[in-house]
Design a protein around this motif. Sequence first.
Motif, PDB file in Angstrom:
ATOM      1  N   GLU A 283       0.827  -1.206   0.000  1.00 28.43           N
ATOM      2  CA  GLU A 283       0.000   0.000   0.000  1.00 28.43           C
ATOM      3  C   GLU A 283       0.864   1.260   0.000  1.00 28.43           C
ATOM      4  O   GLU A 283       0.586   2.226  -0.722  1.00 28.43           O
ATOM      5  CB  GLU A 283      -0.919   0.001   1.226  1.00 28.43           C
ATOM      6  N   ALA A 286       2.363   1.778  -3.340  1.00 25.80           N
ATOM      7  CA  ALA A 286       1.376   2.347  -4.266  1.00 25.80           C
ATOM      8  C   ALA A 286       1.268   3.855  -4.069  1.00 25.80           C
ATOM      9  O   ALA A 286       1.191   4.623  -5.042  1.00 25.80           O
ATOM     10  CB  ALA A 286       0.016   1.678  -4.042  1.00 25.80           C
ATOM     11  N   GLU A 290       1.982   6.888  -6.788  1.00 29.65           N
ATOM     12  CA  GLU A 290       1.013   7.950  -7.073  1.00 29.65           C
ATOM     13  C   GLU A 290       1.605   9.326  -6.804  1.00 29.65           C
ATOM     14  O   GLU A 290       1.379  10.279  -7.570  1.00 29.65           O
ATOM     15  CB  GLU A 290      -0.241   7.732  -6.223  1.00 29.65           C
ATOM     16  N   ILE A 349       0.976   5.045 -12.553  1.00 27.20           N
ATOM     17  CA  ILE A 349      -0.431   4.881 -12.172  1.00 27.20           C
ATOM     18  C   ILE A 349      -0.797   3.400 -12.163  1.00 27.20           C
ATOM     19  O   ILE A 349      -1.420   2.886 -11.225  1.00 27.20           O
ATOM     20  CB  ILE A 349      -1.351   5.663 -13.138  1.00 27.20           C
ATOM     21  N   TYR A 350      -0.366   2.709 -13.210  1.00 25.50           N
ATOM     22  CA  TYR A 350      -0.664   1.281 -13.291  1.00 25.50           C
ATOM     23  C   TYR A 350       0.162   0.493 -12.273  1.00 25.50           C
ATOM     24  O   TYR A 350      -0.304  -0.520 -11.729  1.00 25.50           O
ATOM     25  CB  TYR A 350      -0.405   0.777 -14.714  1.00 25.50           C
ATOM     26  N   LYS A 353      -1.797   0.766  -9.089  1.00 26.06           N
ATOM     27  CA  LYS A 353      -2.961  -0.119  -9.104  1.00 26.06           C
ATOM     28  C   LYS A 353      -2.555  -1.571  -8.877  1.00 26.06           C
ATOM     29  O   LYS A 353      -3.246  -2.325  -8.171  1.00 26.06           O
ATOM     30  CB  LYS A 353      -3.702   0.021 -10.427  1.00 26.06           C
ATOM     31  N   SER A 354      -1.449  -1.963  -9.466  1.00 26.86           N
ATOM     32  CA  SER A 354      -0.955  -3.329  -9.277  1.00 26.86           C
ATOM     33  C   SER A 354      -0.593  -3.582  -7.816  1.00 26.86           C
ATOM     34  O   SER A 354      -0.925  -4.633  -7.247  1.00 26.86           O
ATOM     35  CB  SER A 354       0.268  -3.570 -10.169  1.00 26.86           C
ATOM     36  N   ARG A 356      -1.786  -2.071  -5.162  1.00 27.30           N
ATOM     37  CA  ARG A 356      -2.980  -2.112  -4.328  1.00 27.30           C
ATOM     38  C   ARG A 356      -3.738  -3.424  -4.509  1.00 27.30           C
ATOM     39  O   ARG A 356      -4.278  -3.982  -3.548  1.00 27.30           O
ATOM     40  CB  ARG A 356      -3.890  -0.923  -4.651  1.00 27.30           C
ATOM     41  N   ALA A 357      -3.771  -3.942  -5.720  1.00 26.28           N
ATOM     42  CA  ALA A 357      -4.401  -5.246  -5.944  1.00 26.28           C
ATOM     43  C   ALA A 357      -3.617  -6.347  -5.229  1.00 26.28           C
ATOM     44  O   ALA A 357      -4.198  -7.267  -4.640  1.00 26.28           O
ATOM     45  CB  ALA A 357      -4.483  -5.542  -7.439  1.00 26.28           C
TER      46      ALA A 357
END
Length: 472
Positions: A283, A286, A290, A349-350, A353-354, A356-357
Amino acid sequence: NIEQDSYTDETEKISMTLDECIKKALLNNPIIKKYYFDIKSQRELFNAARTKWLPTIQFEGDPALTQYYDATSQDLINKNTASNIFEKARSSSDSVNSTSFNEYDVFSLEQEISIDLYVYWNIFDATRTPSIKSEWELIKQDQNILKLTARKLLAEVTEAYVKAQGATKIIKELKPLIDISIESEIELKKQLDIGYTDIGQVSQAQTQVLNLLNTLAIAKGDRERYSAILTSLVSDETNKMIIPADYLKTPEEYIVSIEDAIKASIENNELSKAYIDEAESAEWSATAYENSYLPKLYLYLNWYYGNSWGISDADVNSPDIASNSYYGVDKGYYAGLGFTWDFDGGENIYNAKSKRANAQSLRQSAKSAELDFVGKTRENYIEHKRALQSIQIASEAVKTSKNNLTVLQLRSRYGLQDVTTTVQAFNLYNESLNQWIDAVEQANISLANLYRYTSTFPEGLDLDQILTKGEI
């Protein structure tokens, strides 16, 4: 000596208590050491991330000392046509250089010293704190994995130790049985010689002796096997074998209620915590990705110093070059506030997202570990209580079957009892003894697993203290 015979007579035997084995294993086991050094390695990565708060300094000479040589010559193609230009040029300037409309042959020989000092200090970088926190969460993860591994090792050492104790107990109990069986066989042979018994009963007695000897061989093999497993878990000495120093005994009852045991399993679960720590790290990573789209502000300072001297554009044919010699110094600084803003097309950005997933996936793994440990806690709690009850029942069965066997063996020796009944009594005693040993083993092993899956340690055992003293 039946009790002392070994398949590994060449190996030195070392007697150790279970507590000694556990403490030695926690200090010597290479897997424990591995995770200890993983923590140290991750801590250095955390320290490296914290240095992002510090300014960066670069001091360079690029290059520090330089020597420069250049030779230049020029000949006019049509000297007559250019004579007027030549005269004008000479009248307008006394210097000889590459722009003069004349013939010349000059050289330059120069030396230079150049030094630069650069200082940059990021006063605002939104990726810095998330990156540091991400590394810190990984330290917590490694710490939980170390404790989890230590608890697993404790349970494995206990199981191997108890199994070796159980095999030793069988060997000890078989010794008098084998002696009695051999004596019974001898007496029956004597009775056969005088016609008081038949060959069938003698054969049964011989079979009984052989079965007991085979059981002894199996027990000896089990004792050696579990001692070998115990040694591999406890010690790094390959030429020694650890054997239990005390006998198999009923453990203290686990007095915590099933509800409290499950609660402890949920609250203390280090595997679940390790997954959550890794999820928190993802987290924060991520967030760092960002925040990379925010501008960075920095203070900067550049101090420079240059020193040069030499000969510039001196006539090769002129012996007097003093007028073309020079010496110069160039120094100064500039400082200020700057900013940078980068856009990578959206890659980070991606990446965010990765991460966080991945964090969500790890949290589900933590939930799965929690459910698994609760199940294992409940399973071993039930097994521990069952084993304690079985110990009481099996203990009574051992006493009665042993008394019965003693009476029957005495009667059989004098021909007052048939061998078949005596063999059955032997089998009943062996079965009762094996049930008692199995129950005691399971009570000890399930207790060790309860400590493992509730993430607690037996009273008097402090993992942190042991590792600190060991300085591994």
